[in-house]
Design a protein around this motif. Structure first.
Motif, PDB file in Angstrom:
ATOM      1  N   TYR A   8      -1.831  -6.634  -5.196  1.00 55.80           N
ATOM      2  CA  TYR A   8      -0.630  -5.836  -4.921  1.00 55.80           C
ATOM      3  C   TYR A   8       0.272  -5.798  -6.158  1.00 55.80           C
ATOM      4  O   TYR A   8       1.081  -4.896  -6.314  1.00 55.80           O
ATOM      5  CB  TYR A   8       0.150  -6.405  -3.732  1.00 55.80           C
ATOM      6  CG  TYR A   8      -0.349  -5.911  -2.377  1.00 55.80           C
ATOM      7  CD1 TYR A   8       0.326  -4.906  -1.687  1.00 55.80           C
ATOM      8  CD2 TYR A   8      -1.481  -6.434  -1.784  1.00 55.80           C
ATOM      9  CE1 TYR A   8      -0.121  -4.442  -0.450  1.00 55.80           C
ATOM     10  CE2 TYR A   8      -1.933  -5.991  -0.553  1.00 55.80           C
ATOM     11  CZ  TYR A   8      -1.255  -4.997   0.112  1.00 55.80           C
ATOM     12  OH  TYR A   8      -1.701  -4.542   1.322  1.00 55.80           O
ATOM     13  N   VAL A  34       6.966  -3.177  -0.516  1.00 52.05           N
ATOM     14  CA  VAL A  34       5.504  -3.247  -0.387  1.00 52.05           C
ATOM     15  C   VAL A  34       4.893  -4.247  -1.360  1.00 52.05           C
ATOM     16  O   VAL A  34       4.005  -5.027  -0.996  1.00 52.05           O
ATOM     17  CB  VAL A  34       4.860  -1.846  -0.582  1.00 52.05           C
ATOM     18  CG1 VAL A  34       3.340  -1.952  -0.670  1.00 52.05           C
ATOM     19  CG2 VAL A  34       5.236  -0.926   0.574  1.00 52.05           C
ATOM     20  N   ILE A  46      14.389  -7.463   3.578  1.00 55.08           N
ATOM     21  CA  ILE A  46      14.055  -6.753   4.826  1.00 55.08           C
ATOM     22  C   ILE A  46      15.196  -6.886   5.838  1.00 55.08           C
ATOM     23  O   ILE A  46      15.418  -5.996   6.653  1.00 55.08           O
ATOM     24  CB  ILE A  46      12.699  -7.254   5.424  1.00 55.08           C
ATOM     25  CG1 ILE A  46      12.198  -6.310   6.517  1.00 55.08           C
ATOM     26  CG2 ILE A  46      12.797  -8.656   5.979  1.00 55.08           C
ATOM     27  CD1 ILE A  46      11.810  -4.952   6.051  1.00 55.08           C
ATOM     28  N   PHE A  59      15.582   3.186   8.641  1.00 53.88           N
ATOM     29  CA  PHE A  59      15.093   4.420   9.259  1.00 53.88           C
ATOM     30  C   PHE A  59      15.187   4.325  10.773  1.00 53.88           C
ATOM     31  O   PHE A  59      14.242   4.630  11.483  1.00 53.88           O
ATOM     32  CB  PHE A  59      13.673   4.715   8.783  1.00 53.88           C
ATOM     33  CG  PHE A  59      13.625   5.004   7.315  1.00 53.88           C
ATOM     34  CD1 PHE A  59      14.315   6.084   6.788  1.00 53.88           C
ATOM     35  CD2 PHE A  59      12.927   4.186   6.451  1.00 53.88           C
ATOM     36  CE1 PHE A  59      14.303   6.352   5.432  1.00 53.88           C
ATOM     37  CE2 PHE A  59      12.902   4.439   5.094  1.00 53.88           C
ATOM     38  CZ  PHE A  59      13.599   5.530   4.586  1.00 53.88           C
ATOM     39  N   ALA A 104      -2.588   1.615  12.135  1.00 55.83           N
ATOM     40  CA  ALA A 104      -2.297   2.557  11.040  1.00 55.83           C
ATOM     41  C   ALA A 104      -0.983   2.229  10.344  1.00 55.83           C
ATOM     42  O   ALA A 104      -0.839   2.441   9.143  1.00 55.83           O
ATOM     43  CB  ALA A 104      -2.253   3.979  11.578  1.00 55.83           C
ATOM     44  N   PHE A 105      -0.009   1.701  11.099  1.00 56.70           N
ATOM     45  CA  PHE A 105       1.266   1.322  10.482  1.00 56.70           C
ATOM     46  C   PHE A 105       1.278  -0.176  10.168  1.00 56.70           C
ATOM     47  O   PHE A 105       2.336  -0.749   9.947  1.00 56.70           O
ATOM     48  CB  PHE A 105       2.434   1.650  11.418  1.00 56.70           C
ATOM     49  CG  PHE A 105       2.662   3.135  11.615  1.00 56.70           C
ATOM     50  CD1 PHE A 105       3.270   3.898  10.636  1.00 56.70           C
ATOM     51  CD2 PHE A 105       2.271   3.771  12.787  1.00 56.70           C
ATOM     52  CE1 PHE A 105       3.488   5.265  10.808  1.00 56.70           C
ATOM     53  CE2 PHE A 105       2.480   5.131  12.973  1.00 56.70           C
ATOM     54  CZ  PHE A 105       3.089   5.879  11.979  1.00 56.70           C
ATOM     55  N   TYR A 150      10.537   7.764  11.206  1.00 56.23           N
ATOM     56  CA  TYR A 150      10.659   8.869  10.250  1.00 56.23           C
ATOM     57  C   TYR A 150       9.387   9.713  10.298  1.00 56.23           C
ATOM     58  O   TYR A 150       9.421  10.940  10.431  1.00 56.23           O
ATOM     59  CB  TYR A 150      10.870   8.269   8.861  1.00 56.23           C
ATOM     60  CG  TYR A 150      11.026   9.239   7.710  1.00 56.23           C
ATOM     61  CD1 TYR A 150       9.992  10.092   7.345  1.00 56.23           C
ATOM     62  CD2 TYR A 150      12.190   9.272   6.955  1.00 56.23           C
ATOM     63  CE1 TYR A 150      10.123  10.960   6.276  1.00 56.23           C
ATOM     64  CE2 TYR A 150      12.339  10.142   5.885  1.00 56.23           C
ATOM     65  CZ  TYR A 150      11.290  10.978   5.548  1.00 56.23           C
ATOM     66  OH  TYR A 150      11.420  11.843   4.488  1.00 56.23           O
TER      67      TYR A 150
HETATM   68  C1  HEM Z   1       2.004   8.256   9.173  1.00 47.87           C
HETATM   69  C2  HEM Z   1       2.730   7.792   8.180  1.00 47.87           C
HETATM   70  C3  HEM Z   1       2.722   6.390   7.672  1.00 47.87           C
HETATM   71  C4  HEM Z   1       1.732   5.460   7.706  1.00 47.87           C
HETATM   72  C5  HEM Z   1       0.341   5.602   8.295  1.00 47.87           C
HETATM   73  C6  HEM Z   1       2.243   4.261   7.072  1.00 47.87           C
HETATM   74  C7  HEM Z   1       1.539   3.091   6.913  1.00 47.87           C
HETATM   75  C8  HEM Z   1       2.055   1.927   6.395  1.00 47.87           C
HETATM   76  C9  HEM Z   1       1.339   0.686   6.284  1.00 47.87           C
HETATM   77  C10 HEM Z   1      -0.109   0.482   6.680  1.00 47.87           C
HETATM   78  C11 HEM Z   1       2.176  -0.229   5.755  1.00 47.87           C
HETATM   79  C12 HEM Z   1       1.864  -1.686   5.416  1.00 47.87           C
HETATM   80  C13 HEM Z   1       1.552  -1.781   3.938  1.00 47.87           C
HETATM   81  C14 HEM Z   1       1.037  -3.126   3.516  1.00 47.87           C
HETATM   82  O1  HEM Z   1       1.110  -4.092   4.254  1.00 47.87           O
HETATM   83  O2  HEM Z   1       0.521  -3.221   2.422  1.00 47.87           O
HETATM   84  C15 HEM Z   1       3.430   0.434   5.513  1.00 47.87           C
HETATM   85  C16 HEM Z   1       4.545  -0.174   4.974  1.00 47.87           C
HETATM   86  C17 HEM Z   1       5.659   0.510   4.604  1.00 47.87           C
HETATM   87  N1  HEM Z   1       5.931   1.837   4.829  1.00 47.87           N
HETATM   88 FE1  HEM Z   1       4.792   3.141   5.828  1.00 47.87          FE
HETATM   89  N2  HEM Z   1       3.513   4.501   6.639  1.00 47.87           N
HETATM   90  C18 HEM Z   1       3.847   5.784   7.003  1.00 47.87           C
HETATM   91  C19 HEM Z   1       5.051   6.405   6.763  1.00 47.87           C
HETATM   92  C20 HEM Z   1       6.099   5.866   6.073  1.00 47.87           C
HETATM   93  C21 HEM Z   1       7.326   6.550   5.771  1.00 47.87           C
HETATM   94  C22 HEM Z   1       7.639   7.977   6.197  1.00 47.87           C
HETATM   95  C23 HEM Z   1       8.089   5.689   5.053  1.00 47.87           C
HETATM   96  C24 HEM Z   1       9.447   5.893   4.486  1.00 47.87           C
HETATM   97  C25 HEM Z   1      10.054   7.028   4.390  1.00 47.87           C
HETATM   98  C26 HEM Z   1       7.335   4.455   4.922  1.00 47.87           C
HETATM   99  C27 HEM Z   1       7.789   3.339   4.268  1.00 47.87           C
HETATM  100  C28 HEM Z   1       7.152   2.128   4.278  1.00 47.87           C
HETATM  101  C29 HEM Z   1       7.697   0.909   3.685  1.00 47.87           C
HETATM  102  C30 HEM Z   1       9.025   0.786   2.966  1.00 47.87           C
HETATM  103  C31 HEM Z   1       6.767  -0.101   3.901  1.00 47.87           C
HETATM  104  C32 HEM Z   1       6.879  -1.557   3.495  1.00 47.87           C
HETATM  105  C33 HEM Z   1       7.437  -2.332   4.683  1.00 47.87           C
HETATM  106  C34 HEM Z   1       7.580  -3.812   4.424  1.00 47.87           C
HETATM  107  O3  HEM Z   1       6.783  -4.378   3.663  1.00 47.87           O
HETATM  108  O4  HEM Z   1       8.491  -4.396   5.013  1.00 47.87           O
HETATM  109  N3  HEM Z   1       6.143   4.605   5.550  1.00 47.87           N
HETATM  110  N4  HEM Z   1       3.332   1.747   5.921  1.00 47.87           N
END
Ligand code: HEM
Length: 500
Positions: free
Chosen positions: A105, A117, A128, A135, A441-442, A454
């Motif tokens: 990373y 990230v 955090i 959002f 997925a998230f 969002y």
């Molecule tokens: C369908 C849409 C999205 C998917 C599938 C998605 C997926 C993910 C995933 C899998 C992670 C974890 C990453 C990791 O552990 O390495 C993540 C983290 C994150 N995502 Fe999303 N994301 C989406 C949309 C968004 C949007 C729209 C934003 C902001 C505008 C966003 C901001 C972030 C941030 C800031 C993190 C880091 C969170 C943390 O570590 O506390 N994501 N996302």
């Protein structure tokens, strides 16, 4: 040259022996888990060579094997163990216990610094607390006018394709739409398209993503000192320079405005809403920086760049797979159209906050798409201590994969029709908490996505605009995919649009 090669060989052997020694206890604790036979020195690393299609085959194969046994799958990257988790209680425990991420990373840090990230666990834990609510519903609701304007622009652009040859919506339109949307909402700049998302910025952004992926897939380039000697490194730094220049310019300007506003003694420390009509992510960060000294200018930049990267490709990819899926599932598209008709009638009016909550079937379409086509097929955590699970003990120093591809395609969880695209399953009242732990997925638990609300609001808006305007067709039943950090198509990914 000869001396360099010898030095490199000695360094590699040294690193191997040290890693092997450190992980010998893991070999004992993890014996018995499903795994592949190992090659000396390389472990299972050869399974990742051969390009993105091959990588996806490996991921699919190990996901199935893990699902059959209901156990995590064990991989050996050289002498280092990697456990892949498909879902269930194990994923819950792992994502809540571990907030550190494996060393690779760090490759993203020249671009994203110590943002959410890529930052180390200690910095993430501090930030955090301030940013998890960035959002939340009221902030995202404020972006609705931007979402509408961008969705309208998207359909106007796609109208050029009516009656034309099948086209690649992702690269022609969607990637650009989401980059503009996320820049606009993250930075709070009106008329962003003219000043910020220039062709130079867009190209630098895409090239930087591709270069980072290339580095990730080339083990030799994992060593910083090797990578820094390569032309890719110089190209990456050039791209990052262009990207940083844009965010820095906006941030500096905004910071000045913010400071002047504070000096003038305005009671309300929020920026004048008439300037942007919404609270941007940057505004939120500036508020944080007022009360928290650790939100330095560098950290602020890192968080803004992270949001832009985190929200751009993920959302574009999800929208892209939604269009592909409804394009080859006519019944689904008809139901979606009927839902929009029920909400909007024949009007093409902008989407309002209240409309979004009524879009139940649309939400199911997005969830089903994310289940089968997670834009980020797997993310990683690093075990900085032992963790006892029902299935095994995760030894300290193990990398843990949260396998969204495997979770979404787990027959054990979703049943015999697991591979069928059936949004109706999300309307089923039998869906429970266990299913939630297989929709990854998230990601899940701590360090999961903060942009979910969002993403859902933007995706619903964009789908409403697209489906109200067009009937979409695709040949996605022939879709072939590959993995290179994100899930990308190889073929079968073109769509056609027909005016309704
Ligand atoms: C369908 C849409 C999205 C998917 C599938 C998605 C997926 C993910 C995933 C899998 C992670 C974890 C990453 C990791 O552990 O390495 C993540 C983290 C994150 N995502 Fe999303 N994301 C989406 C949309 C968004 C949007 C729209 C934003 C902001 C505008 C966003 C901001 C972030 C941030 C800031 C993190 C880091 C969170 C943390 O570590 O506390 N994501 N996302």
């Amino acid at each position: 040259m000869y001396i360099s090669l010898v030095l490199m060989g000695v360094a590699l052997c040294g690193a191997y022996v040290a890693a092997w020694y450190r992980t010998r206890r893991a070999r004992r604790l993890l014996a018995g888990l499903p795994t592949y036979p190992e090659l000396p020195f390389f472990g299972n690393v050869h399974r990742f060579f051969g390009g993105g299609e091959h990588l996806l085959q490996t991921l699919a194969d190990l996901s199935e094997k893990a699902d059959e046994k209901n156990l995590p799958f064990l991989l050996w990257v050289g002498p280092c163990p990697v456990l892949m988790f498909n879902g269930g209680e194990d994923v819950k425990a792992v994502t809540n216990a571990f907030i550190e991420k494996p060393y690779y990373y760090r490759f993203g840090r020249p671009w994203l610094g110590n943002g959410l990230v890529t930052g180390p666990g200690s910095i993430w834990k501090h930030n955090i607390k301030n940013l998890s609510g960035s959002f939340n519903s009221s902030v995202v609701d404020g972006y609705q006018a931007v979402f509408n304007a961008q969705a309208q622009k998207l359909v106007e652009n796609m109208k050029k394709e009516v009656g034309a040859e099948p086209f690649d919506a992702m690269h022609k339109y969607l990637a650009y739409t989401t980059l503009e949307t996320v820049c606009q909402t993250a930075l709070g700049v009106p008329q962003i398209s003219d000043s910020i998302v220039t062709t130079e910025y867009y190209e630098a952004f895409n090239t930087a993503v591709l270069l980072l992926i290339k580095r990730g897939l080339n083990l030799l380039q994992h060593f910083d000192w090797v990578y820094q000697l390569t032309p890719s490194y110089r190209q990456l730094m050039k791209c990052i320079g262009i990207i940083h220049n844009v965010s820095e310019t906006v941030i500096n300007r905004r910071k000045l405005e913010w400071e002047e506003k504070n000096k003038s003694g305005a009671k309300d420390k929020e920026l004048d809403p008439s300037e942007t009509r919404f609270k941007s992510f940057l505004d939120i960060l500036l508020e944080v920086s007022e009360r928290d000294e650790s939100m330095t200018l560098d950290q602020l930049k890192a968080e803004v760049d992270t949001i832009i990267v985190g929200g751009q490709e993920t959302v574009a990819t999800t929208l892209f797979y939604c269009l592909l899926m409804i394009g080859c599932n006519n019944d689904v598209q008809n139901k979606l159209y009927e839902e929009f008709k029920g909400i909007f009638g024949d009007s093409k009016r902008p989407v309002q906050k209240g409309d979004l909550t009524q879009m139940k079937y649309c939400e199911a379409v997005i969830q089903e798409t994310l289940r089968l086509y997670p834009p980020v097929p797997a993310v990683m955590r690093y075990a900085d201590k032992d963790l006892k699970l029902n299935s095994c003990i995760v030894p300290k120093d193990t990398a843990c994969g949260i396998n969204a591809w495997g979770g979404g395609r787990s027959r054990r969880c979703w049943g015999p029709d697991v591979l069928q695209y059936r949004p109706e399953r999300w309307l089923d009242s039998d869906l429970n908490h266990t299913h939630a732990t297989y929709l990854l997925a998230f990601s899940y638990g701590r360090r999961s996505c903060i942009g979910k609300k969002y993403a859902m609001s933007f995706l619903k808006t964009a789908l409403a605009y697209c489906v109200r305007e067009f009937h979409i067709t695709s040949e996605a039943e022939k879709l072939k995919l590959r993995v290179d950090l994100a899930l990308r198509p190889v073929s079968g990914h073109l769509i056609r649009v027909h005016l309704r």
